[in-house]
Scaffold this motif. Structure first.
Motif, PDB file in Angstrom:
ATOM      1  N   GLN A  25      -5.781   1.251  -2.267  1.00 50.85           N
ATOM      2  CA  GLN A  25      -5.844   0.994  -0.827  1.00 50.85           C
ATOM      3  C   GLN A  25      -7.298   0.840  -0.382  1.00 50.85           C
ATOM      4  OE1 GLN A  25      -3.371   3.744   1.408  1.00 50.85           O
ATOM      5  NE2 GLN A  25      -1.952   3.880  -0.297  1.00 50.85           N
ATOM      6  N   VAL A  26      -8.175   1.700  -0.888  1.00 49.11           N
ATOM      7  CA  VAL A  26      -9.608   1.577  -0.590  1.00 49.11           C
ATOM      8  C   VAL A  26     -10.137   0.253  -1.129  1.00 49.11           C
ATOM      9  CG1 VAL A  26     -11.897   2.553  -1.086  1.00 49.11           C
ATOM     10  CG2 VAL A  26      -9.994   4.063  -0.466  1.00 49.11           C
ATOM     11  N   ALA A  86       0.796  -1.230   0.000  1.00 49.32           N
ATOM     12  CA  ALA A  86       0.000   0.000   0.000  1.00 49.32           C
ATOM     13  C   ALA A  86       0.825   1.276   0.000  1.00 49.32           C
ATOM     14  CB  ALA A  86      -0.947   0.010   1.200  1.00 49.32           C
ATOM     15  N   GLN A  87       2.026   1.230   0.537  1.00 41.36           N
ATOM     16  CA  GLN A  87       2.848   2.440   0.638  1.00 41.36           C
ATOM     17  C   GLN A  87       3.210   3.030  -0.717  1.00 41.36           C
ATOM     18  OE1 GLN A  87       6.150   0.999   2.845  1.00 41.36           O
ATOM     19  NE2 GLN A  87       7.139   0.041   1.106  1.00 41.36           N
ATOM     20  N   ASP A 139      -1.692   3.820  -5.339  1.00 41.32           N
ATOM     21  CA  ASP A 139      -2.639   4.927  -5.318  1.00 41.32           C
ATOM     22  C   ASP A 139      -3.688   4.685  -4.239  1.00 41.32           C
ATOM     23  OD1 ASP A 139      -1.317   5.970  -7.533  1.00 41.32           O
ATOM     24  OD2 ASP A 139      -2.648   4.945  -8.942  1.00 41.32           O
ATOM     25  N   TRP A 140      -4.282   5.767  -3.756  1.00 43.51           N
ATOM     26  CA  TRP A 140      -5.251   5.672  -2.670  1.00 43.51           C
ATOM     27  C   TRP A 140      -6.445   4.794  -3.041  1.00 43.51           C
ATOM     28  CZ3 TRP A 140     -10.279   7.089  -3.232  1.00 43.51           C
ATOM     29  CH2 TRP A 140     -10.589   7.905  -4.323  1.00 43.51           C
ATOM     30  N   GLU A 141      -6.855   4.816  -4.316  1.00 45.85           N
ATOM     31  CA  GLU A 141      -8.028   4.029  -4.680  1.00 45.85           C
ATOM     32  C   GLU A 141      -7.751   2.527  -4.594  1.00 45.85           C
ATOM     33  OE1 GLU A 141      -6.340   5.332  -8.760  1.00 45.85           O
ATOM     34  OE2 GLU A 141      -6.704   6.311  -6.846  1.00 45.85           O
TER      35      GLU A 141
END
Length: 131
Positions: free
Chosen positions: A81-82, A73-74, A77-79
């Motif tokens: 991770q979601v 996750a690091q 992209d944020w999506e």
């Protein structure tokens, strides 16, 4: 396997477009993060097949898939991770609500979540382009 091949193909295409090395730091982190859950899913699937409990496979597959994404996750992209957290919720649903319908569990989890992610990313890419 198909998702892995698709990921490698899209990563290769994106790297070539951006004139970057294909196996850069980000890809190494993602590869190493996904490898342990992939191996675990192979082992658990073999065990489930041996014991006749493949009804639990969709729950484990979504669980390990989510853990693989979260392990990297690091650099994602944020999506994504979601998406990983959504797969964790789907895993619980597969174990407790949809165990008697494993094909439906697979459709809703892998099919549904990836369709939503694909539609979102398609919208993001096309809404950011200048006319």
């Amino acid at each position: 396997t198909l998702a892995l091949l698709g990921g490698v193909a899209t990563t290769t295409i994106k790297a070539k477009r951006a004139r970057e090395r294909i196996f850069d730091r980000k890809l190494r982190i993602v590869s190493l993060g996904v490898l342990p859950p992939l191996i675990a899913s192979l082992l658990v699937t073999s065990l489930l097949a041996d014991t006749g409990r493949l009804d639990l496979a969709p729950g484990f597959w979504t669980l390990f898939y989510a853990l693989g994404i979260l392990a990297a996750a690091q650099v994602l992209d944020w999506e994504l991770q979601v998406t990983a957290w959504t797969f964790l919720v789907a895993s619980a649903a597969s174990f407790f609500l949809l165990r008697s319908t494993p094909h439906l569990a697979m459709l809703l989890s892998f099919g549904g979540i990836h369709l939503v992610l694909g539609a979102f990313r398609f919208h993001q890419e096309h809404s950011c382009r200048p006319v």
